[in-house]
Scaffold this motif. Structure first.
Motif, mmCIF file in Angstrom:
data_model
loop_
_atom_site.group_PDB
_atom_site.id
_atom_site.type_symbol
_atom_site.label_atom_id
_atom_site.label_comp_id
_atom_site.label_asym_id
_atom_site.label_seq_id
_atom_site.Cartn_x
_atom_site.Cartn_y
_atom_site.Cartn_z
ATOM 1 N N THR A 135 0.741 -1.130 0.102
ATOM 2 C CA THR A 135 -0.107 0.043 0.138
ATOM 3 C C THR A 135 0.990 1.199 0.062
ATOM 4 O OG1 THR A 135 0.040 0.234 2.308
ATOM 5 C CG2 THR A 135 -1.784 -1.333 1.372
ATOM 6 N N CYS A 150 7.066 2.805 -12.230
ATOM 7 C CA CYS A 150 6.745 3.460 -11.090
ATOM 8 C C CYS A 150 6.758 4.956 -11.043
ATOM 9 C CB CYS A 150 7.395 2.867 -9.953
ATOM 10 S SG CYS A 150 7.236 1.156 -9.678
ATOM 11 N N SER A 154 3.022 6.392 -14.064
ATOM 12 C CA SER A 154 2.079 6.271 -12.751
ATOM 13 C C SER A 154 1.279 7.636 -12.783
ATOM 14 C CB SER A 154 2.759 6.046 -11.535
ATOM 15 O OG SER A 154 1.924 6.541 -10.384
ATOM 16 N N ARG A 155 -0.010 7.361 -12.568
ATOM 17 C CA ARG A 155 -0.946 8.561 -12.463
ATOM 18 C C ARG A 155 -0.535 9.342 -11.366
ATOM 19 N NH1 ARG A 155 -4.030 3.948 -13.742
ATOM 20 N NH2 ARG A 155 -5.116 4.119 -15.925
ATOM 21 N N TYR A 156 0.081 8.752 -10.477
ATOM 22 C CA TYR A 156 0.227 9.700 -9.221
ATOM 23 C C TYR A 156 1.707 9.713 -8.482
ATOM 24 C CZ TYR A 156 -4.659 7.991 -8.944
ATOM 25 O OH TYR A 156 -5.810 8.002 -8.833
ATOM 26 N N LYS A 199 -2.571 10.587 -2.041
ATOM 27 C CA LYS A 199 -2.224 10.447 -3.616
ATOM 28 C C LYS A 199 -2.951 11.462 -4.430
ATOM 29 C CE LYS A 199 -4.983 6.399 -5.051
ATOM 30 N NZ LYS A 199 -5.011 5.185 -5.279
ATOM 31 N N LEU A 255 -3.570 13.213 -8.302
ATOM 32 C CA LEU A 255 -3.372 12.770 -9.624
ATOM 33 C C LEU A 255 -2.440 13.727 -10.287
ATOM 34 C CD1 LEU A 255 -4.521 10.825 -12.072
ATOM 35 C CD2 LEU A 255 -6.465 12.560 -12.313
ATOM 36 N N ASP A 274 -3.084 11.446 -16.492
ATOM 37 C CA ASP A 274 -4.058 10.002 -16.602
ATOM 38 C C ASP A 274 -4.069 9.712 -18.087
ATOM 39 O OD1 ASP A 274 -5.847 8.209 -15.886
ATOM 40 O OD2 ASP A 274 -7.471 9.545 -15.432
ATOM 41 N N ASN A 316 -0.328 3.284 -14.448
ATOM 42 C CA ASN A 316 -0.205 2.265 -13.383
ATOM 43 C C ASN A 316 -0.956 3.267 -12.296
ATOM 44 O OD1 ASN A 316 2.257 3.132 -11.754
ATOM 45 N ND2 ASN A 316 2.951 2.451 -13.538
ATOM 46 N N ASN A 317 -0.972 2.709 -11.138
ATOM 47 C CA ASN A 317 -1.296 3.386 -9.893
ATOM 48 C C ASN A 317 -0.393 3.674 -8.521
ATOM 49 O OD1 ASN A 317 -3.891 4.318 -10.839
ATOM 50 N ND2 ASN A 317 -4.482 2.048 -10.410
ATOM 51 N N SER A 323 2.239 4.816 -5.895
ATOM 52 C CA SER A 323 2.209 6.108 -5.303
ATOM 53 C C SER A 323 2.762 5.815 -3.904
ATOM 54 C CB SER A 323 0.590 6.687 -5.008
ATOM 55 O OG SER A 323 -0.179 5.931 -4.359
#
Length: 332
Positions: A227, A259, A263-265, A316, A318, A321, A326-327, A329
């Protein structure tokens, strides 16, 4: 001239060669194993089984005891005996966070445990991890670190290193002569005599400066922490293991390039801001086609800022996008 592949009269090789795994396959095996471990953790949290991070034998016993107390062995066995791969079980495993059927959770748990222990999941993971850092195959990420350190080290000084997620006692950190001692830990050590089976997050805090380190190496570990909050907690915990009796200490981070690049974040810039908030300054960076290597320096007197306490990096945000991102964060 003698043949390189010397054999006995029975035709067997005198020296057995270790099995070879291509890098792409090794990466697939490692990703699969971490997926299994993560989904198992979610299931066990749901059904109140407390697992140990670095003791598969104990985990098997705890699961067996829970099944015995609940009289639920039959559901677990259904999953254990299901042919692998099973499209139905694979789909349910991927969305296990939203699954509340207790009996089906037990079936998926059996399916996962069968792959880990009966179908060679753990054994293949350990082999793939070891092959991944084979110096003859260019997989040792610490070679880049050593090249950097040769330009910044103080002549004649020995540095102490903690290597989190260590895969080999023969990599560049261990053989360069710069670091002595090198303390190696990994959740699933493939060489317990040289690599301690230990979860960094449960490693006892140092009681003196003699137990602290000049360098923490964290290579391809942070991306497997499940996480954003736990990733942030790991970064925060580094400071307790770095020496305060020397002018400079270092953290070596290695991540899959997506990563920070896909990544979006998360981005390279945002990661550096988070590390700066924790008291580190980036000194070196290198990107390959798939990996990013980063060395951060912490100077004596540097302290974590209060920005993360006030929520500066607690959620996190944004930053871009697009499809297929990937997400990944990190949250402090």
């Amino acid at each position: 001239m003698l043949s390189r592949k010397r054999k006995t009269v029975t035709g067997k090789l005198i020296v057995e060669r270790p099995p070879a795994i291509k890098p792409a396959k090794a990466r697939r095996i490692i990703r699969r194993f971490h997926l299994l471990i993560n989904k198992r953790r979610i299931i066990c949290n749901k059904i109140n089984i407390k697992l140990l991070e670095a003791d598969e034998s104990a985990n098997s016993r705890r699961i067996s005891e829970k099944l015995r107390l609940d009289g639920a062995q039959s559901f677990y066995d259904e999953g254990w005996n299901t042919q692998n791969p099973s499209p139905e079980y694979e789909a349910q495993m991927l969305r296990v966070q939203r699954l509340d059927d207790h009996n089906q959770l037990l079936r998926i748990l059996g399916y996962i445990m069968s792959e880990i222990h009966q179908r060679g999941g753990l054994k293949n993971y350990q082999l793939a991890s070891s092959m991944g850092q084979d110096r003859n195959r260019g997989g040792d990420s610490s070679k880049i670190l050593i090249n950097w350190f040769k330009t910044i080290r103080t002549s004649g000084r020995q540095y102490r290193a903690l290597e989190i997620g260590s895969l080999s006692a023969e990599n560049a950190i261990s053989t360069s002569g710069i670091f002595d001692p090198v303390t190696r830990i990994d959740l699933n050590s493939n060489d317990p005599a040289k690599i301690l089976r230990q979860d960094f997050m449960k490693r006892p805090l140092p009681s003196s400066e003699a137990e602290k380190f000049d360098l923490i190496s964290c290579s391809l570990v942070l991306n497997f922490v499940p996480t954003p909050q736990l990733r942030g907690a790991m970064l925060l915990r580094f400071q307790h293991f770095l020496r305060l009796d020397v002018e400079k200490t270092y953290v070596f981070l290695v991540l899959p390039l997506p990563c920070v690049s896909n990544s979006r974040y998360m981005s390279t810039e945002l990661l550096c801001e988070i590390m700066e908030c924790l008291g580190y300054k980036q000194s070196h960076t290198h990107e390959s086609s798939k990996i990013i290597y980063m060395l951060f320096q912490r100077s004596i007197g540097s302290k974590a800022q209060k920005k993360h306490v006030a929520g500066g990096f607690s959620k996190k945000v944004l930053i871009r996008d697009k499809a297929n991102m990937n997400n990944f964060s990190i949250a402090l």
